[in-house]
Design a protein around this motif. Structure first.
Motif, PDB file in Angstrom:
ATOM      1  N   ASP A 106       2.635 -15.990 -17.269  1.00  0.00           N
ATOM      2  CA  ASP A 106       2.406 -14.652 -18.284  1.00  0.00           C
ATOM      3  C   ASP A 106       3.585 -14.164 -18.059  1.00  0.00           C
ATOM      4  OD1 ASP A 106      -0.264 -15.122 -18.690  1.00  0.00           O
ATOM      5  OD2 ASP A 106      -0.968 -13.131 -18.031  1.00  0.00           O
ATOM      6  N   ASN A 119      -7.993  -8.386 -18.517  1.00  0.00           N
ATOM      7  CA  ASN A 119      -9.362  -9.219 -18.411  1.00  0.00           C
ATOM      8  C   ASN A 119     -10.363  -8.268 -19.216  1.00  0.00           C
ATOM      9  OD1 ASN A 119     -12.103 -10.613 -17.026  1.00  0.00           O
ATOM     10  ND2 ASN A 119     -10.335 -11.813 -17.142  1.00  0.00           N
ATOM     11  N   ASP A 136      -9.468  -8.838 -22.926  1.00  0.00           N
ATOM     12  CA  ASP A 136     -10.018 -10.027 -23.575  1.00  0.00           C
ATOM     13  C   ASP A 136     -11.330  -9.994 -24.046  1.00  0.00           C
ATOM     14  OD1 ASP A 136      -7.545 -10.950 -22.664  1.00  0.00           O
ATOM     15  OD2 ASP A 136      -8.462 -12.423 -20.833  1.00  0.00           O
ATOM     16  N   GLY A 160     -10.046 -10.298 -13.540  1.00  0.00           N
ATOM     17  CA  GLY A 160      -9.737 -11.580 -13.941  1.00  0.00           C
ATOM     18  C   GLY A 160      -8.509 -12.056 -12.538  1.00  0.00           C
ATOM     19  N   SER A 175      -6.027 -10.569 -11.252  1.00  0.00           N
ATOM     20  CA  SER A 175      -5.388  -9.489 -10.394  1.00  0.00           C
ATOM     21  C   SER A 175      -6.588  -8.796  -9.562  1.00  0.00           C
ATOM     22  CB  SER A 175      -4.746  -8.660 -11.300  1.00  0.00           C
ATOM     23  OG  SER A 175      -3.670  -9.064 -12.265  1.00  0.00           O
ATOM     24  N   LYS A 187      -8.355  -7.869  -6.359  1.00  0.00           N
ATOM     25  CA  LYS A 187      -8.356  -7.864  -5.157  1.00  0.00           C
ATOM     26  C   LYS A 187      -9.294  -7.202  -4.324  1.00  0.00           C
ATOM     27  CE  LYS A 187      -3.880  -9.348  -4.583  1.00  0.00           C
ATOM     28  NZ  LYS A 187      -4.067 -10.223  -6.021  1.00  0.00           N
ATOM     29  N   PRO A 225     -11.895  -5.321  -1.194  1.00  0.00           N
ATOM     30  CA  PRO A 225     -13.144  -5.265  -1.860  1.00  0.00           C
ATOM     31  C   PRO A 225     -13.247  -4.317  -3.156  1.00  0.00           C
ATOM     32  CG  PRO A 225     -12.379  -3.494  -0.129  1.00  0.00           C
ATOM     33  CD  PRO A 225     -11.358  -4.438  -0.510  1.00  0.00           C
ATOM     34  N   ASP A 274     -11.904 -16.236 -17.482  1.00  0.00           N
ATOM     35  CA  ASP A 274     -10.574 -16.672 -16.670  1.00  0.00           C
ATOM     36  C   ASP A 274     -11.135 -16.927 -15.215  1.00  0.00           C
ATOM     37  OD1 ASP A 274      -8.270 -17.535 -16.697  1.00  0.00           O
ATOM     38  OD2 ASP A 274      -7.203 -15.809 -16.146  1.00  0.00           O
ATOM     39  N   THR A 328      -5.291 -20.545 -20.455  1.00  0.00           N
ATOM     40  CA  THR A 328      -4.098 -21.136 -20.020  1.00  0.00           C
ATOM     41  C   THR A 328      -4.277 -22.245 -19.646  1.00  0.00           C
ATOM     42  OG1 THR A 328      -2.701 -19.269 -20.337  1.00  0.00           O
ATOM     43  CG2 THR A 328      -1.585 -21.019 -20.019  1.00  0.00           C
TER      44      THR A 328
END
Ligand code: NPW
Ligand code: K
Length: 246
Positions: free
Chosen positions: A16, A70, A73, A142, A144, A146, A148, A173, A199
């Motif tokens: 990206d 995300n 999108d 998407g 990124s 993390k 909880p 994604d 992608t």
């Protein structure tokens, strides 16, 4: 599935960065437009309106957008779905203040008369009924994410998990709640009926249950040399398709 080409979260972020770096110069908006367009195509391929009754055609595609790209999108996908004859409705509970661009995507949805539920909509579940909803587009998190999971998304995803056996979920994604590299290692985590990898699939896609989840790749925006540099071959998209079923 063993031959599936995947790239790690780290590599996906590098891809990206390079695509949007000074040498290549794509803008985020351009890539997001193509990503959202691909997801809308995957919805059409998986849930075609052709031969459906008027009642079925009127069912909602319920798009849930998260706070990052995300989610972006998902906003783009909703606009294209409207153009494709679907009846999208958007729930965007935590709106990004990161850039003006996200506000513009919401303005565009208003322009297309796609309902965007208010941020503090308490009755959002009312829009999710098997008889009224064709599918849910999971554009919450998407690559990124993390764990909880923080609120309000924890409660939202827990509700989606209760519904997912009755209303198919299309994940953008990465299925929300999954570790991008290790898959569904924490809860809550969505078990999608459709995954649209963008992608190139991320390692978590190897954890989908093949019989349960249809897997598409979309985001058709890289040439062969660039794919090879990152260790994979381009996907064999047909004609003008923006998606390929794997
Ligand atoms: N080339 C491509 O393929 C393209 C890919 N694109 C798409 O971009 C996606 C990656 O987008 P992204 O980097 O913005 O991250 P994303 O996954 O949306 O999440 C970040 C947000 O989530 C939040 N958040 C994180 N963890 C959380 C938690 N536990 N609980 C609660 N919140 C949490 C986090 O909040 P923060 O931690 O910053 O407070 C931040 O707001 C990628 O998967 C693909 O769909 C296209 O648009 C462009 C071309
Ligand atoms: K997602």
């Amino acid at each position: 599935m063993s031959a599936l080409k995947v790239v790690s979260s780290k590599l996906a972020a590098e891809i990206d960065k390079e695509l949007m770096g000074p040498q290549i110069g794509f803008t985020l908006q351009q890539l997001m437009e193509l990503a959202g367009f691909s997801v809308a195509q995957a919805v059409c391929r998986q849930f075609p309106l052709k031969d459906k009754t008027e009642a079925e055609k009127g069912k909602h595609v319920f798009v849930i957008a998260g706070p990052g790209n995300n989610g972006g999108d998902g906003l783009v996908c909703a606009r294209h779905l409207k153009l494709f004859g679907y009846n999208p409705i958007v729930y965007y509970p935590k709106r990004s203040e990161r850039t003006e661009f996200y506000k513009q995507l919401v303005h565009q949805l208003n322009f297309f008369k796609v309902p965007v539920l208010s941020q503090d909509e308490e009755n959002w579940l009312e829009y999710l009924k098997p008889e009224k909803t064709l599918c849910i587009v999971d554009a919450i998190f998407g690559f990124s994410y993390k764990p909880p999971m923080r609120e309000p998304f924890r409660s939202i995803v827990e509700e989606l998990c209760k519904l997912q056996d009755r209303i198919p979920i299309v994940s953008v994604d990465v299925p929300t709640g999954w570790d991008v590299d290790k898959g569904p290692i924490s809860q809550p985590a969505i078990n999608p009926a459709v995954l649209v990898s963008l992608t190139v699939p991320k390692p978590c896609s190897t954890y989908i249950r093949e019989k349960h989840t249809a897997h598409y790749v979309g985001g058709r925006f890289i040439p062969r040399d660039f794919a090879n540099k990152y260790g994979f071959e381009p996907f064999g998209y047909e004609s003008t398709d923006q998606i390929l079923k794997l």
